[in-house]
Design a protein around this motif. Structure first.
Motif, PDB file in Angstrom:
ATOM      1  N   ASN A  66      -4.976  31.317  34.273  1.00 22.16           N
ATOM      2  CA  ASN A  66      -6.079  30.712  33.532  1.00 22.16           C
ATOM      3  C   ASN A  66      -6.180  29.219  33.841  1.00 22.16           C
ATOM      4  O   ASN A  66      -5.468  28.704  34.715  1.00 22.16           O
ATOM      5  N   ASP A  67      -7.058  28.535  33.137  1.00 19.47           N
ATOM      6  CA  ASP A  67      -7.280  27.111  33.421  1.00 19.47           C
ATOM      7  C   ASP A  67      -6.045  26.263  33.179  1.00 19.47           C
ATOM      8  O   ASP A  67      -5.915  25.161  33.729  1.00 19.47           O
ATOM      9  N   ASP A  68      -5.132  26.755  32.343  1.00 20.41           N
ATOM     10  CA  ASP A  68      -3.889  26.030  32.062  1.00 20.41           C
ATOM     11  C   ASP A  68      -2.743  26.463  32.976  1.00 20.41           C
ATOM     12  O   ASP A  68      -1.580  26.137  32.710  1.00 20.41           O
ATOM     13  N   LYS A  69      -3.068  27.229  34.025  1.00 18.25           N
ATOM     14  CA  LYS A  69      -2.080  27.719  34.996  1.00 18.25           C
ATOM     15  C   LYS A  69      -1.099  28.718  34.380  1.00 18.25           C
ATOM     16  O   LYS A  69       0.005  28.920  34.891  1.00 18.25           O
ATOM     17  N   ILE A  70      -1.504  29.320  33.263  1.00 22.31           N
ATOM     18  CA  ILE A  70      -0.708  30.367  32.648  1.00 22.31           C
ATOM     19  C   ILE A  70      -1.264  31.713  33.100  1.00 22.31           C
ATOM     20  O   ILE A  70      -2.477  31.954  33.031  1.00 22.31           O
ATOM     21  N   ASP A  71      -0.394  32.596  33.549  1.00 21.29           N
ATOM     22  CA  ASP A  71      -0.827  33.885  34.056  1.00 21.29           C
ATOM     23  C   ASP A  71      -1.280  34.815  32.937  1.00 21.29           C
ATOM     24  O   ASP A  71      -0.566  34.996  31.940  1.00 21.29           O
ATOM     25  N   ASP A  72      -2.457  35.392  33.115  1.00 15.75           N
ATOM     26  CA  ASP A  72      -2.930  36.480  32.253  1.00 15.75           C
ATOM     27  C   ASP A  72      -2.657  37.796  32.977  1.00 15.75           C
ATOM     28  O   ASP A  72      -3.131  38.000  34.102  1.00 15.75           O
TER      29      ASP A  72
END
Length: 279
Positions: free
Chosen positions: A170-176
């Motif tokens: 996602n935009d925060d570089k956290i994987d969905d």
């Protein structure tokens, strides 16, 4: 293949009780010496591409409306090769025969939506008296949009859960992590509808895990016999007005050399939910 064969639309297997697994491969034009395959599977294995697999009394597979596998004609796929793996062969020792095979329904009408299959799997080994996770992951680098519609899991006797995911940061570089499919691999090994049919785009990752449970006294290696194991997650998809992915396989060395936890491209790993059927 005949010059006018454009698309395989429906496939189903039939076999007697001695069967184990049937795999339908498609063979590119460049592998013209098909007879070599009969004598030495591994000599042309890199050229083979999975189009369908069937086991454990699975029902037929019907592709979505307007979707088919392009074969014959001017397509790069000129040969279909059926491989049958038998769980036991003692029933043949008295000269008995078998009529295992696959029925394929096709159309000569050109289709704009072409089907493809990508196979996720691992190498590796399973220690004795232990539960082991066998993980794989690949990034989609081709500039294509793929529409997943079916999945299939496959292990031998030690498999407990096989799960597959689309992974997108996602935009925060956290994987969905979006679940594509999860199943007990010892249930009928057919292609089931995906649990989420969101498109997969360039830059997305595909990931799969097989949870294995061994009560054996010895190590179990990845291999082709029923004493070995396999970790496979097949994803079937279609593309519109383009060709399927060039990438047909997504494999890692597996344990003890590879895991999601040691993969620098992954985070927010669903470690528990990927390993159990109910969460």
């Amino acid at each position: 293949m005949g010059a006018q064969h454009q698309g395989a639309r429906k496939l189903y297997g039939t076999a007697v009780r001695w069967r184990s697994t049937m795999i339908l491969w498609r063979l590119p034009v460049r592998a013209r010496k098909v007879r070599r395959w009969i004598n030495n599977l591994h000599s042309v294995q890199p050229c083979l591409q999975v189009i369908y697999a069937w086991a454990r009394d699975a029902p037929p597979l019907a592709l979505p409306e307007g979707v088919g596998f392009q074969v014959g004609g001017k397509s790069p796929i000129q040969y279909l090769v059926l491989q049958v793996h038998y769980a036991v062969i003692d029933k043949f020792e008295d000269g008995s025969t078998d009529n295992s095979g696959i029925f394929l329904h096709y159309t000569e009408r050109p289709l704009s939506k072409l089907a493809g299959v990508i196979l996720l799997g691992t190498g590796g080994a399973i220690p004795p008296k232990r539960t082991e996770h066998m993980d794989t992951m690949c990034k989609i680098k081709e500039k294509k949009t793929i529409h997943p519609f079916a999945y299939r899991t496959h292990t031998h006797s030690l498999g407990k859960v096989v799960s597959g995911y689309k992974v997108r940061a996602n935009d925060d570089k956290i994987d969905d992590w979006t679940l594509l499919g999860k199943r007990d691999p010892l249930t009928p090994q057919m292609f089931y509808p995906v649990m989420n049919n969101e498109t997969i785009e360039t830059g997305d990752m595909l990931a799969a895990r097989c949870t294995m449970e061994s009560n054996r006294d010895d190590w179990t290696m990845i291999g082709a016999t029923n004493k070995d194991e396999m970790c496979n997650f097949y994803l079937m998809y279609w593309v519109d007005k383009t060709t399927p992915l060039e990438m047909k396989y997504c494999f890692t060395p597996g344990p003890p050399y590879y895991s999601w936890k040691t993969e620098p491209l992954l985070n927010n790993i669903p470690d528990k939910s990927a390993s159990i059927l109910d969460d």
